[in-house]
Design a protein around this motif. Structure first.
Motif, PDB file in Angstrom:
ATOM      1  N   ASN A  74      42.432  -1.074  -7.668  1.00 35.47           N
ATOM      2  CA  ASN A  74      42.199  -0.894  -9.094  1.00 35.47           C
ATOM      3  C   ASN A  74      40.779  -0.386  -9.330  1.00 35.47           C
ATOM      4  O   ASN A  74      39.815  -0.933  -8.796  1.00 35.47           O
ATOM      5  CB  ASN A  74      42.417  -2.232  -9.801  1.00 35.47           C
ATOM      6  N   LEU A  75      40.657   0.670 -10.146  1.00 35.32           N
ATOM      7  CA  LEU A  75      39.356   1.298 -10.377  1.00 35.32           C
ATOM      8  C   LEU A  75      38.343   0.319 -10.949  1.00 35.32           C
ATOM      9  O   LEU A  75      37.185   0.295 -10.536  1.00 35.32           O
ATOM     10  CB  LEU A  75      39.525   2.498 -11.316  1.00 35.32           C
ATOM     11  N   GLN A  76      38.781  -0.511 -11.884  1.00 39.03           N
ATOM     12  CA  GLN A  76      37.858  -1.461 -12.501  1.00 39.03           C
ATOM     13  C   GLN A  76      37.359  -2.482 -11.495  1.00 39.03           C
ATOM     14  O   GLN A  76      36.191  -2.882 -11.522  1.00 39.03           O
ATOM     15  CB  GLN A  76      38.549  -2.161 -13.683  1.00 39.03           C
ATOM     16  N   GLN A  77      38.218  -2.904 -10.570  1.00 40.13           N
ATOM     17  CA  GLN A  77      37.800  -3.842  -9.531  1.00 40.13           C
ATOM     18  C   GLN A  77      36.713  -3.242  -8.647  1.00 40.13           C
ATOM     19  O   GLN A  77      35.760  -3.918  -8.256  1.00 40.13           O
ATOM     20  CB  GLN A  77      38.993  -4.243  -8.668  1.00 40.13           C
ATOM     21  N   ILE A  78      36.860  -1.941  -8.341  1.00 37.82           N
ATOM     22  CA  ILE A  78      35.876  -1.284  -7.479  1.00 37.82           C
ATOM     23  C   ILE A  78      34.536  -1.166  -8.184  1.00 37.82           C
ATOM     24  O   ILE A  78      33.482  -1.489  -7.616  1.00 37.82           O
ATOM     25  CB  ILE A  78      36.386   0.103  -7.047  1.00 37.82           C
ATOM     26  N   THR A  79      34.556  -0.693  -9.437  1.00 42.71           N
ATOM     27  CA  THR A  79      33.290  -0.550 -10.166  1.00 42.71           C
ATOM     28  C   THR A  79      32.633  -1.915 -10.368  1.00 42.71           C
ATOM     29  O   THR A  79      31.407  -2.035 -10.264  1.00 42.71           O
ATOM     30  CB  THR A  79      33.519   0.137 -11.525  1.00 42.71           C
ATOM     31  N   ASP A  80      33.439  -2.933 -10.633  1.00 43.00           N
ATOM     32  CA  ASP A  80      32.884  -4.286 -10.768  1.00 43.00           C
ATOM     33  C   ASP A  80      32.272  -4.757  -9.449  1.00 43.00           C
ATOM     34  O   ASP A  80      31.222  -5.412  -9.435  1.00 43.00           O
ATOM     35  CB  ASP A  80      33.968  -5.270 -11.210  1.00 43.00           C
ATOM     36  N   GLY A  81      32.938  -4.419  -8.340  1.00 42.76           N
ATOM     37  CA  GLY A  81      32.430  -4.817  -7.028  1.00 42.76           C
ATOM     38  C   GLY A  81      31.093  -4.185  -6.717  1.00 42.76           C
ATOM     39  O   GLY A  81      30.158  -4.857  -6.254  1.00 42.76           O
ATOM     40  N   PHE A  82      30.963  -2.874  -6.956  1.00 53.53           N
ATOM     41  CA  PHE A  82      29.679  -2.216  -6.729  1.00 53.53           C
ATOM     42  C   PHE A  82      28.632  -2.722  -7.713  1.00 53.53           C
ATOM     43  O   PHE A  82      27.449  -2.837  -7.372  1.00 53.53           O
ATOM     44  CB  PHE A  82      29.830  -0.692  -6.868  1.00 53.53           C
ATOM     45  N   ASN A  83      29.056  -3.003  -8.947  1.00 61.64           N
ATOM     46  CA  ASN A  83      28.113  -3.479  -9.958  1.00 61.64           C
ATOM     47  C   ASN A  83      27.528  -4.830  -9.568  1.00 61.64           C
ATOM     48  O   ASN A  83      26.330  -5.084  -9.748  1.00 61.64           O
ATOM     49  CB  ASN A  83      28.807  -3.565 -11.312  1.00 61.64           C
ATOM     50  N   LYS A  84      28.359  -5.700  -9.006  1.00 62.29           N
ATOM     51  CA  LYS A  84      27.872  -7.009  -8.566  1.00 62.29           C
ATOM     52  C   LYS A  84      26.855  -6.862  -7.431  1.00 62.29           C
ATOM     53  O   LYS A  84      25.962  -7.684  -7.279  1.00 62.29           O
ATOM     54  CB  LYS A  84      29.045  -7.872  -8.102  1.00 62.29           C
ATOM     55  N   LYS A  85      27.006  -5.795  -6.653  1.00 62.52           N
ATOM     56  CA  LYS A  85      26.077  -5.561  -5.554  1.00 62.52           C
ATOM     57  C   LYS A  85      24.799  -4.867  -6.021  1.00 62.52           C
ATOM     58  O   LYS A  85      23.862  -4.696  -5.244  1.00 62.52           O
ATOM     59  CB  LYS A  85      26.759  -4.721  -4.470  1.00 62.52           C
ATOM     60  N   GLY A  86      24.799  -4.410  -7.277  1.00 61.90           N
ATOM     61  CA  GLY A  86      23.567  -3.857  -7.818  1.00 61.90           C
ATOM     62  C   GLY A  86      23.599  -2.408  -8.199  1.00 61.90           C
ATOM     63  O   GLY A  86      22.593  -1.866  -8.667  1.00 61.90           O
ATOM     64  N   VAL A  91      32.245   4.200  -7.800  1.00 60.23           N
ATOM     65  CA  VAL A  91      33.640   3.989  -7.399  1.00 60.23           C
ATOM     66  C   VAL A  91      33.883   4.214  -5.909  1.00 60.23           C
ATOM     67  O   VAL A  91      34.912   3.794  -5.380  1.00 60.23           O
ATOM     68  CB  VAL A  91      34.598   4.897  -8.204  1.00 60.23           C
ATOM     69  N   GLU A  92      32.966   4.893  -5.231  1.00 58.02           N
ATOM     70  CA  GLU A  92      33.149   5.132  -3.797  1.00 58.02           C
ATOM     71  C   GLU A  92      31.796   5.337  -3.143  1.00 58.02           C
ATOM     72  O   GLU A  92      30.800   5.591  -3.799  1.00 58.02           O
ATOM     73  CB  GLU A  92      34.003   6.392  -3.520  1.00 58.02           C
ATOM     74  N   ALA A  93      31.803   5.252  -1.816  1.00 60.82           N
ATOM     75  CA  ALA A  93      30.649   5.623  -1.008  1.00 60.82           C
ATOM     76  C   ALA A  93      31.134   6.603   0.059  1.00 60.82           C
ATOM     77  O   ALA A  93      32.217   6.441   0.616  1.00 60.82           O
ATOM     78  CB  ALA A  93      30.014   4.397  -0.362  1.00 60.82           C
ATOM     79  N   LEU A  94      30.338   7.630   0.314  1.00 61.08           N
ATOM     80  CA  LEU A  94      30.741   8.718   1.205  1.00 61.08           C
ATOM     81  C   LEU A  94      29.761   8.845   2.358  1.00 61.08           C
ATOM     82  O   LEU A  94      28.553   8.704   2.181  1.00 61.08           O
ATOM     83  CB  LEU A  94      30.783  10.033   0.415  1.00 61.08           C
ATOM     84  N   GLY A  95      30.276   9.109   3.545  1.00 56.37           N
ATOM     85  CA  GLY A  95      29.413   9.317   4.711  1.00 56.37           C
ATOM     86  C   GLY A  95      30.201   9.932   5.847  1.00 56.37           C
ATOM     87  O   GLY A  95      31.392  10.224   5.720  1.00 56.37           O
ATOM     88  N   HIS A 128      34.169  -0.554  -2.212  1.00 55.79           N
ATOM     89  CA  HIS A 128      33.135  -1.570  -1.995  1.00 55.79           C
ATOM     90  C   HIS A 128      33.513  -2.571  -0.915  1.00 55.79           C
ATOM     91  O   HIS A 128      32.647  -3.290  -0.413  1.00 55.79           O
ATOM     92  CB  HIS A 128      32.834  -2.303  -3.310  1.00 55.79           C
ATOM     93  N   TRP A 129      34.785  -2.636  -0.552  1.00 54.47           N
ATOM     94  CA  TRP A 129      35.214  -3.508   0.549  1.00 54.47           C
ATOM     95  C   TRP A 129      35.105  -2.811   1.898  1.00 54.47           C
ATOM     96  O   TRP A 129      35.345  -3.421   2.935  1.00 54.47           O
ATOM     97  CB  TRP A 129      36.668  -3.948   0.344  1.00 54.47           C
ATOM     98  N   GLY A 130      34.820  -1.515   1.890  1.00 51.16           N
ATOM     99  CA  GLY A 130      34.794  -0.754   3.136  1.00 51.16           C
ATOM    100  C   GLY A 130      36.163  -0.266   3.554  1.00 51.16           C
ATOM    101  O   GLY A 130      36.356   0.118   4.711  1.00 51.16           O
TER     102      GLY A 130
END
Length: 229
Positions: A74-86, A91-95, A128-130
């Motif tokens: 769920n998109l909101q869960q992801i944004t909330d997860g990154f938001n809690k981390k600061g 919505v994503e991390a790329l590498g 945010h969970w990897g």
């Protein structure tokens, strides 16, 4: 789901491998680092057949089952997860990472990366969970991350709104900010892709923004570490 597509006819020469056994062979090979010879001994079939069956099942999983079995979080869960981390509105991390390989004959220069060994590049996008949300691989190890990114399908998919709709914005310091993907300095800056400040940066830019971005991009590093482990 895969059964009708992997069913084979019995012949006068031999009995066909049953569909459930074909899928089991592929699952065992994919679920472990076991060699073809080890899987061959478990199922009583030739090593070449183990390889063919695994490849066939993988293709079918991609063509038939992926859209039915793989659901993005769920998109909101992801944004909330990154938001809690600061890091807000992410919505994503790329590498990307290098996967070691045997160098193709006569192409050592193209596949030898900056660390001195032959590899192909694996580009991955994670939440945010990897958990991987998109992968692209196959570019020679000498290629730059930005070149790999430009030639991957990801840019077109993001433009079409895949993985995260680009209509949702968050107001930060009176500025409407779209949802973003975190990347390192090697990637180009885009409306949906943010990276660290470059050039002459202030202490605040360096210590606050760049530090936070780099810290929460580590979700990609952890994902690659688990994959290689």
């Amino acid at each position: 789901m895969l059964g009708p597509h992997v069913m084979r006819q019995n012949t006068n020469m031999r009995q066909a491998i049953p569909p459930d056994e074909r899928v089991a062979v592929a699952i065992m090979k994919l679920a472990s680092s076991s060699s073809l010879r080890y899987v061959m001994n478990q199922f009583g079939m030739a090593a070449c057949m183990v390889g063919l069956v695994t490849h066939e099942v993988c293709q079918l999983l991609n063509e038939i089952a992926s859209n039915k079995m793989i659901c993005l979080a769920n998109l909101q869960q992801i944004t909330d997860g990154f938001n809690k981390k600061g890091f807000p509105n992410c919505v994503e991390a790329l590498g990307s990472t290098h996967i070691p390989m045997l160098c193709p004959a006569g192409r050592g220069r193209a596949f030898t990366n900056r660390k001195g060994y032959a590899s192909v590049i694996l580009q991955g996008m994670v939440n945010h969970w990897g958990c991987f949300m998109n992968i692209y691989s196959g570019r020679a190890g000498r290629a730059h991350d930005a070149h790999t990114f430009r030639n991957s399908p990801l840019t077109g998919l993001m433009a079409k709104g895949h993985y995260a709709p680009r209509v949702e914005e968050t107001v930060i310091c009176r500025v409407a900010v779209p949802t973003v993907t975190l990347a390192d300095a090697a990637y180009p800056l885009k409306s949906w892709l943010t990276k660290p400040y470059g050039g002459n940066v202030t202490d605040r830019q360096k210590l606050v923004f760049n530090y936070c971005l780099s810290s929460y991009r580590m979700a990609v590093g952890y994902a690659f570490g688990r994959l290689k482990g």
